[in-house]
Scaffold this motif. Structure first.
Motif, PDB file in Angstrom:
ATOM      1  N   ALA A 165     129.242  72.142  22.650  1.00 52.65           N
ATOM      2  CA  ALA A 165     129.617  70.785  22.223  1.00 52.65           C
ATOM      3  C   ALA A 165     128.556  69.769  22.656  1.00 52.65           C
ATOM      4  CB  ALA A 165     130.980  70.415  22.793  1.00 52.65           C
ATOM      5  N   LEU A 166     128.075  69.907  23.894  1.00 55.98           N
ATOM      6  CA  LEU A 166     127.039  68.992  24.379  1.00 55.98           C
ATOM      7  C   LEU A 166     125.728  69.190  23.622  1.00 55.98           C
ATOM      8  CD1 LEU A 166     127.492  69.078  28.261  1.00 55.98           C
ATOM      9  CD2 LEU A 166     128.009  67.201  26.696  1.00 55.98           C
ATOM     10  N   ILE A 167     125.361  70.445  23.399  1.00 54.01           N
ATOM     11  CA  ILE A 167     124.110  70.729  22.706  1.00 54.01           C
ATOM     12  C   ILE A 167     124.154  70.219  21.265  1.00 54.01           C
ATOM     13  CG2 ILE A 167     122.703  72.631  21.785  1.00 54.01           C
ATOM     14  CD1 ILE A 167     123.384  74.118  24.445  1.00 54.01           C
ATOM     15  N   MET A 168     125.305  70.330  20.646  1.00 52.95           N
ATOM     16  CA  MET A 168     125.467  69.816  19.283  1.00 52.95           C
ATOM     17  C   MET A 168     125.141  68.324  19.236  1.00 52.95           C
ATOM     18  SD  MET A 168     128.867  70.048  16.912  1.00 52.95           S
ATOM     19  CE  MET A 168     128.885  69.392  15.242  1.00 52.95           C
ATOM     20  N   GLU A 169     125.621  67.588  20.231  1.00 53.93           N
ATOM     21  CA  GLU A 169     125.358  66.150  20.300  1.00 53.93           C
ATOM     22  C   GLU A 169     123.898  65.879  20.645  1.00 53.93           C
ATOM     23  OE1 GLU A 169     127.105  62.089  22.035  1.00 53.93           O
ATOM     24  OE2 GLU A 169     127.734  63.327  20.386  1.00 53.93           O
ATOM     25  N   LEU A 170     123.383  66.563  21.655  1.00 54.06           N
ATOM     26  CA  LEU A 170     122.025  66.293  22.117  1.00 54.06           C
ATOM     27  C   LEU A 170     120.983  66.607  21.043  1.00 54.06           C
ATOM     28  CD1 LEU A 170     122.402  67.752  25.698  1.00 54.06           C
ATOM     29  CD2 LEU A 170     121.640  65.414  25.205  1.00 54.06           C
ATOM     30  N   GLU A 171     121.160  67.749  20.375  1.00 49.69           N
ATOM     31  CA  GLU A 171     120.161  68.201  19.411  1.00 49.69           C
ATOM     32  C   GLU A 171     120.502  67.816  17.970  1.00 49.69           C
ATOM     33  OE1 GLU A 171     118.963  72.273  19.971  1.00 49.69           O
ATOM     34  OE2 GLU A 171     119.119  72.123  22.152  1.00 49.69           O
ATOM     35  N   LYS A 172     121.595  67.059  17.819  1.00 52.96           N
ATOM     36  CA  LYS A 172     122.014  66.579  16.494  1.00 52.96           C
ATOM     37  C   LYS A 172     122.157  67.744  15.505  1.00 52.96           C
ATOM     38  CE  LYS A 172     120.208  61.855  16.890  1.00 52.96           C
ATOM     39  NZ  LYS A 172     120.025  61.862  18.353  1.00 52.96           N
ATOM     40  N   LEU A 173     122.881  68.773  15.931  1.00 52.48           N
ATOM     41  CA  LEU A 173     123.082  69.960  15.105  1.00 52.48           C
ATOM     42  C   LEU A 173     124.340  69.816  14.249  1.00 52.48           C
ATOM     43  CD1 LEU A 173     122.280  72.753  17.723  1.00 52.48           C
ATOM     44  CD2 LEU A 173     120.728  71.688  16.074  1.00 52.48           C
ATOM     45  N   SER A 174     124.342  70.464  13.110  1.00 57.30           N
ATOM     46  CA  SER A 174     125.526  70.501  12.251  1.00 57.30           C
ATOM     47  C   SER A 174     126.516  71.524  12.810  1.00 57.30           C
ATOM     48  CB  SER A 174     125.130  70.911  10.842  1.00 57.30           C
ATOM     49  OG  SER A 174     124.735  72.279  10.828  1.00 57.30           O
ATOM     50  N   PRO A 175     127.784  71.483  12.369  1.00 56.03           N
ATOM     51  CA  PRO A 175     128.737  72.522  12.797  1.00 56.03           C
ATOM     52  C   PRO A 175     128.231  73.931  12.506  1.00 56.03           C
ATOM     53  CG  PRO A 175     129.923  70.709  11.779  1.00 56.03           C
ATOM     54  CD  PRO A 175     128.464  70.419  11.594  1.00 56.03           C
ATOM     55  N   GLU A 176     127.576  74.114  11.369  1.00 57.03           N
ATOM     56  CA  GLU A 176     127.071  75.443  11.016  1.00 57.03           C
ATOM     57  C   GLU A 176     125.962  75.867  11.970  1.00 57.03           C
ATOM     58  OE1 GLU A 176     129.277  73.641   7.980  1.00 57.03           O
ATOM     59  OE2 GLU A 176     127.373  72.893   8.770  1.00 57.03           O
ATOM     60  N   GLU A 177     125.109  74.923  12.327  1.00 62.29           N
ATOM     61  CA  GLU A 177     123.985  75.249  13.220  1.00 62.29           C
ATOM     62  C   GLU A 177     124.460  75.574  14.635  1.00 62.29           C
ATOM     63  OE1 GLU A 177     120.329  72.631  11.333  1.00 62.29           O
ATOM     64  OE2 GLU A 177     121.877  71.595  12.487  1.00 62.29           O
ATOM     65  N   ILE A 178     125.419  74.817  15.148  1.00 61.00           N
ATOM     66  CA  ILE A 178     125.847  75.045  16.531  1.00 61.00           C
ATOM     67  C   ILE A 178     126.586  76.365  16.665  1.00 61.00           C
ATOM     68  CG2 ILE A 178     128.068  73.812  16.433  1.00 61.00           C
ATOM     69  CD1 ILE A 178     125.487  73.954  19.338  1.00 61.00           C
ATOM     70  N   LEU A 179     127.272  76.786  15.614  1.00 54.73           N
ATOM     71  CA  LEU A 179     127.999  78.053  15.688  1.00 54.73           C
ATOM     72  C   LEU A 179     127.050  79.245  15.816  1.00 54.73           C
ATOM     73  CD1 LEU A 179     130.736  77.302  13.033  1.00 54.73           C
ATOM     74  CD2 LEU A 179     131.112  77.641  15.483  1.00 54.73           C
ATOM     75  N   LYS A 180     125.807  79.066  15.397  1.00 49.67           N
ATOM     76  CA  LYS A 180     124.816  80.155  15.492  1.00 49.67           C
ATOM     77  C   LYS A 180     124.070  80.130  16.823  1.00 49.67           C
ATOM     78  CE  LYS A 180     124.055  80.014  10.494  1.00 49.67           C
ATOM     79  NZ  LYS A 180     123.147  79.526   9.431  1.00 49.67           N
ATOM     80  N   ARG A 181     124.302  79.107  17.611  1.00 45.19           N
ATOM     81  CA  ARG A 181     123.557  78.942  18.866  1.00 45.19           C
ATOM     82  C   ARG A 181     124.152  79.828  19.951  1.00 45.19           C
ATOM     83  NH1 ARG A 181     120.189  74.811  20.563  1.00 45.19           N
ATOM     84  NH2 ARG A 181     119.353  75.317  22.615  1.00 45.19           N
ATOM     85  N   GLU A 182     123.352  80.748  20.449  1.00 44.90           N
ATOM     86  CA  GLU A 182     123.803  81.621  21.532  1.00 44.90           C
ATOM     87  C   GLU A 182     123.308  81.069  22.867  1.00 44.90           C
ATOM     88  OE1 GLU A 182     125.921  84.036  21.257  1.00 44.90           O
ATOM     89  OE2 GLU A 182     125.989  83.926  19.065  1.00 44.90           O
ATOM     90  N   LEU A 183     124.168  81.128  23.857  1.00 50.30           N
ATOM     91  CA  LEU A 183     123.807  80.687  25.204  1.00 50.30           C
ATOM     92  C   LEU A 183     123.964  81.866  26.149  1.00 50.30           C
ATOM     93  CD1 LEU A 183     125.614  77.237  25.514  1.00 50.30           C
ATOM     94  CD2 LEU A 183     123.163  77.633  25.445  1.00 50.30           C
ATOM     95  N   GLY A 184     122.865  82.289  26.747  1.00 52.30           N
ATOM     96  CA  GLY A 184     122.945  83.393  27.689  1.00 52.30           C
ATOM     97  C   GLY A 184     123.635  82.974  28.981  1.00 52.30           C
ATOM     98  N   THR A 185     124.309  83.920  29.627  1.00 50.35           N
ATOM     99  CA  THR A 185     124.937  83.611  30.913  1.00 50.35           C
ATOM    100  C   THR A 185     123.852  83.352  31.950  1.00 50.35           C
ATOM    101  OG1 THR A 185     125.131  86.000  31.279  1.00 50.35           O
ATOM    102  CG2 THR A 185     127.102  84.837  30.518  1.00 50.35           C
ATOM    103  N   GLY A 186     124.067  82.288  32.739  1.00 53.03           N
ATOM    104  CA  GLY A 186     123.167  81.973  33.832  1.00 53.03           C
ATOM    105  C   GLY A 186     121.781  81.508  33.419  1.00 53.03           C
ATOM    106  N   THR A 187     121.648  80.964  32.215  1.00 54.13           N
ATOM    107  CA  THR A 187     120.323  80.551  31.739  1.00 54.13           C
ATOM    108  C   THR A 187     120.241  79.028  31.609  1.00 54.13           C
ATOM    109  OG1 THR A 187     120.082  82.604  30.486  1.00 54.13           O
ATOM    110  CG2 THR A 187     118.633  80.778  29.894  1.00 54.13           C
ATOM    111  N   PRO A 188     119.383  78.364  32.379  1.00 53.81           N
ATOM    112  CA  PRO A 188     119.260  76.906  32.266  1.00 53.81           C
ATOM    113  C   PRO A 188     118.578  76.467  30.967  1.00 53.81           C
ATOM    114  CG  PRO A 188     118.458  77.703  34.396  1.00 53.81           C
ATOM    115  CD  PRO A 188     118.607  78.897  33.502  1.00 53.81           C
ATOM    116  N   VAL A 189     119.052  75.346  30.442  1.00 50.39           N
ATOM    117  CA  VAL A 189     118.390  74.660  29.329  1.00 50.39           C
ATOM    118  C   VAL A 189     118.067  73.257  29.822  1.00 50.39           C
ATOM    119  CG1 VAL A 189     118.519  73.971  26.908  1.00 50.39           C
ATOM    120  CG2 VAL A 189     119.778  75.999  27.691  1.00 50.39           C
ATOM    121  N   ILE A 190     116.799  72.878  29.741  1.00 51.86           N
ATOM    122  CA  ILE A 190     116.310  71.650  30.368  1.00 51.86           C
ATOM    123  C   ILE A 190     116.009  70.617  29.292  1.00 51.86           C
ATOM    124  CG2 ILE A 190     114.492  70.657  31.816  1.00 51.86           C
ATOM    125  CD1 ILE A 190     114.148  73.577  32.932  1.00 51.86           C
TER     126      ILE A 190
END
Length: 207
Positions: A165-190
């Motif tokens: 949800a935060l990344i969708m706002e920060l990166e201005k992603l569409s619902p379709e784009e954010i659903l494809k976004r994978e986040l690894g466990t324990g991985t920082p995004v800066i």
């Protein structure tokens, strides 16, 4: 000039991740692998010489412990930490605790895929990603973003879908784009932001 730094990190592997269960608001601990993932995240941030002024996490122990381990690696054990259920994982409702394969057998592959990967269709008694965003984003705008904009270096340790949800706002992603976004466990995004809260640069330490 002070930088406006925001680091997002998903918790390390939990016991229920390992068992392939829908976890949601349930509160399993980290696995040994999850602890190591959190230590690695802390070491990565330490190697980048990053320190923080404030930290946020959910009320669930897998996120809290991940944050604690990261801060220990950074030598920042006493950092001000704010816990709020607004940052909790998406609530999976009636399918919470079910094995994902068993859920597919019971409800059908297509239905489970819709619950997991549609933006606005919640599982019975639970939240969709859209509903999760409606909980997370007002909290971010009210509590977290002002800290970042005042040049307080901020870290948020939370969950796959609350962070989506935060990344969708920060990166201005569409619902379709954010659903494809994978986040690894324990991985920082800066993220580094400008004075308007817009992203200037993003670095995913997953590579």
């Amino acid at each position: 000039m002070m930088e406006r730094l925001l680091v997002l990190v998903r918790h390390g592997q939990s016991e229920w991740n390992l068992k392939n269960l829908f976890t949601g608001w349930k509160d399993p601990d980290l696995t040994a692998q999850g602890v190591e993932e959190a230590k690695t995240a802390g070491a990565q941030l330490r190697d980048m010489k990053l320190e923080f002024d404030v930290a946020y996490t959910s009320v669930l122990q897998r996120a809290q412990k991940t944050l604690t381990i990261i801060l220990e690696e950074l030598g920042q054990q006493g950092l001000e930490t704010i816990k709020d259920q607004a940052l909790n994982e998406r609530d999976y409702g009636d399918i919470t605790g079910m094995n994902k394969d068993e859920a597919r057998e019971q409800f059908g592959e297509e239905q489970v895929h819709i619950w997991r990967r549609s933006f606005d269709v919640p599982p019975p008694g639970g939240e969709s990603l859209k509903m999760t965003a409606e909980r997370v984003l007002p909290y971010y705008r009210r509590e977290i973003l002002p800290q970042v904009l005042s040049s307080k270096r901020t870290i948020v340790a939370a969950h796959g879908n609350s962070l989506r949800a935060l990344i969708m706002e920060l990166e201005k992603l569409s619902p379709e784009e954010i659903l494809k976004r994978e986040l690894g466990t324990g991985t920082p995004v800066i993220y580094r932001l400008n004075e308007d809260g817009e992203v200037v640069s993003v670095e995913d330490l997953a590579g």
